[in-house]
Write a protein that holds these residues in place. Structure first.
Motif, short mmCIF file in Angstrom:
data_model
loop_
_atom_site.label_atom_id
_atom_site.label_comp_id
_atom_site.label_asym_id
_atom_site.label_seq_id
_atom_site.Cartn_x
_atom_site.Cartn_y
_atom_site.Cartn_z
N ILE A 1 6.04 13.97 -4.01
CA ILE A 1 6.51 12.69 -3.48
C ILE A 1 5.33 11.74 -3.27
O ILE A 1 5.42 10.54 -3.54
N ASP A 2 4.20 12.26 -2.80
CA ASP A 2 3.01 11.44 -2.61
C ASP A 2 2.54 10.86 -3.94
O ASP A 2 2.26 9.66 -4.04
N HIS A 3 2.48 11.68 -4.96
CA HIS A 3 2.09 11.24 -6.30
C HIS A 3 3.07 10.19 -6.84
O HIS A 3 2.65 9.16 -7.37
N PHE A 4 4.36 10.46 -6.67
CA PHE A 4 5.39 9.56 -7.16
C PHE A 4 5.28 8.19 -6.48
O PHE A 4 5.27 7.15 -7.14
N ALA A 5 5.17 8.18 -5.15
CA ALA A 5 5.09 6.92 -4.40
C ALA A 5 3.79 6.17 -4.72
O ALA A 5 3.80 4.94 -4.85
N PHE A 6 2.69 6.89 -4.83
CA PHE A 6 1.41 6.26 -5.14
C PHE A 6 1.49 5.48 -6.44
O PHE A 6 1.12 4.30 -6.51
N TRP A 7 2.00 6.12 -7.49
CA TRP A 7 2.05 5.46 -8.80
C TRP A 7 3.13 4.40 -8.86
O TRP A 7 3.02 3.44 -9.65
N ARG A 8 4.16 4.48 -8.04
CA ARG A 8 5.13 3.38 -7.96
C ARG A 8 4.47 2.15 -7.33
O ARG A 8 4.72 1.02 -7.76
N ILE A 9 3.63 2.37 -6.33
CA ILE A 9 2.92 1.24 -5.70
C ILE A 9 1.92 0.63 -6.69
O ILE A 9 1.81 -0.60 -6.79
N VAL A 10 1.22 1.48 -7.44
CA VAL A 10 0.29 0.96 -8.45
C VAL A 10 1.06 0.16 -9.50
O VAL A 10 0.62 -0.92 -9.91
N GLY A 11 2.21 0.66 -9.91
CA GLY A 11 3.05 -0.08 -10.86
C GLY A 11 3.51 -1.41 -10.28
O GLY A 11 3.58 -2.43 -10.99
N TRP A 12 3.84 -1.42 -8.98
CA TRP A 12 4.24 -2.66 -8.31
C TRP A 12 3.08 -3.65 -8.33
O TRP A 12 3.28 -4.84 -8.59
N LEU A 13 1.87 -3.17 -8.07
CA LEU A 13 0.69 -4.04 -8.09
C LEU A 13 0.44 -4.58 -9.51
O LEU A 13 0.09 -5.75 -9.67
N LYS A 14 0.62 -3.74 -10.52
CA LYS A 14 0.41 -4.18 -11.90
C LYS A 14 1.42 -5.26 -12.29
O LYS A 14 1.07 -6.23 -12.97
N LYS A 15 2.66 -5.12 -11.85
CA LYS A 15 3.66 -6.14 -12.15
C LYS A 15 3.42 -7.41 -11.34
O LYS A 15 3.71 -8.51 -11.78
N ARG A 16 2.90 -7.24 -10.15
CA ARG A 16 2.62 -8.37 -9.27
C ARG A 16 1.46 -9.21 -9.78
O ARG A 16 1.41 -10.41 -9.55
N HIS A 17 0.50 -8.54 -10.43
CA HIS A 17 -0.69 -9.22 -10.96
C HIS A 17 -0.79 -8.91 -12.46
O HIS A 17 -1.65 -8.13 -12.89
N PRO A 18 0.05 -9.53 -13.29
CA PRO A 18 0.11 -9.15 -14.71
C PRO A 18 -1.14 -9.51 -15.52
O PRO A 18 -1.39 -8.89 -16.54
N LYS A 19 -1.94 -10.45 -15.04
CA LYS A 19 -3.11 -10.86 -15.82
C LYS A 19 -4.35 -10.01 -15.53
O LYS A 19 -5.35 -10.14 -16.20
N LEU A 20 -4.28 -9.15 -14.52
CA LEU A 20 -5.41 -8.29 -14.19
C LEU A 20 -5.33 -6.99 -14.98
O LEU A 20 -4.26 -6.39 -15.08
N ASN A 21 -6.49 -6.58 -15.54
CA ASN A 21 -6.48 -5.26 -16.17
C ASN A 21 -6.62 -4.20 -15.08
O ASN A 21 -6.88 -4.50 -13.92
N MET A 22 -6.47 -2.95 -15.46
CA MET A 22 -6.44 -1.86 -14.47
C MET A 22 -7.76 -1.74 -13.71
O MET A 22 -7.76 -1.48 -12.51
N ARG A 23 -8.85 -1.96 -14.39
CA ARG A 23 -10.16 -1.84 -13.74
C ARG A 23 -10.31 -2.88 -12.62
O ARG A 23 -10.75 -2.56 -11.52
N THR A 24 -9.93 -4.11 -12.89
CA THR A 24 -10.02 -5.17 -11.88
C THR A 24 -9.03 -4.93 -10.76
O THR A 24 -9.33 -5.15 -9.59
N LEU A 25 -7.84 -4.45 -11.11
CA LEU A 25 -6.81 -4.16 -10.11
C LEU A 25 -7.30 -3.09 -9.13
O LEU A 25 -7.14 -3.23 -7.91
#
Length: 171
Positions: free
Chosen positions: A102-126
């Motif tokens: 559940i920790d792994h699942f929630a962590f990567w859902r939050i990262v996915g939320w951040l990626k959608k929230r900031h679509p112009k940032l690459n993963m390194r900058t995010l």
């Protein structure tokens, strides 16, 4: 045994099953299984049912939708109590592997939320801006880590559990 207390079984709600098959009760799956490394010995295990695991995953999915929250802190304020409550309820079972899941699942859902929230940032900058040291926190609110919850299994209490059917004055 139930009559003195004024109770009776409901035919529609009562199910008789073998303990090896197991049953679900109040979000728990209760089943007899073999103990690893002890030959043929068995024990009764209690762990979260598939339905309760699916419900917490659905709640995490619902809370990590893109348009639901304005900031990461808002998301964490809504998500943390849900995860903390689920972990607190199930911390007395066989759940360490599920807490990590559940920790792994929630962590990567939050990262996915951040990626959608900031679509112009690459993963390194995010990661550099929003996940320093891979820790999710914003405005003093930190992501609740399920895998850090201590699992406290109940000990055998056997004869110390009071029952209404045995008399205490047997001496």
């Amino acid at each position: 045994m139930l009559d003195p207390m004024g109770l009776r079984l409901s035919v529609e709600k009562t199910m008789v099953t073998h303990i090896d098959t197991g049953f679900d009760f109040l979000g728990w799956r209760i089943q007899r299984r073999r103990i690893r490394g002890h030959g043929g010995k068995t024990a009764i295990y209690t762990y979260p049912s598939r339905k309760s695991l699916a419900s917490v995953k659905d709640k995490v999915r619902l809370l990590t939708r893109r348009a639901s929250h304005r900031t990461l802190a808002d998301l964490l304020r809504r998500l943390n109590p849900a995860l903390r409550g689920w972990c607190t309820y199930f911390q007395h079972g066989v759940v360490k592997h599920l807490f990590s899941y559940i920790d792994h699942f929630a962590f990567w859902r939050i990262v996915g939320w951040l990626k959608k929230r900031h679509p112009k940032l690459n993963m390194r900058t995010l990661v550099r801006r929003h996940l320093p040291g891979w820790q999710i926190r914003d405005q003093g609110v930190e992501f609740f880590r399920c895998q850090q919850v201590t699992v406290a299994r109940y000990r055998y209490r056997g004869t110390r559990i009071p029952t209404p059917w045995t008399s205490t004055a047997s001496a």
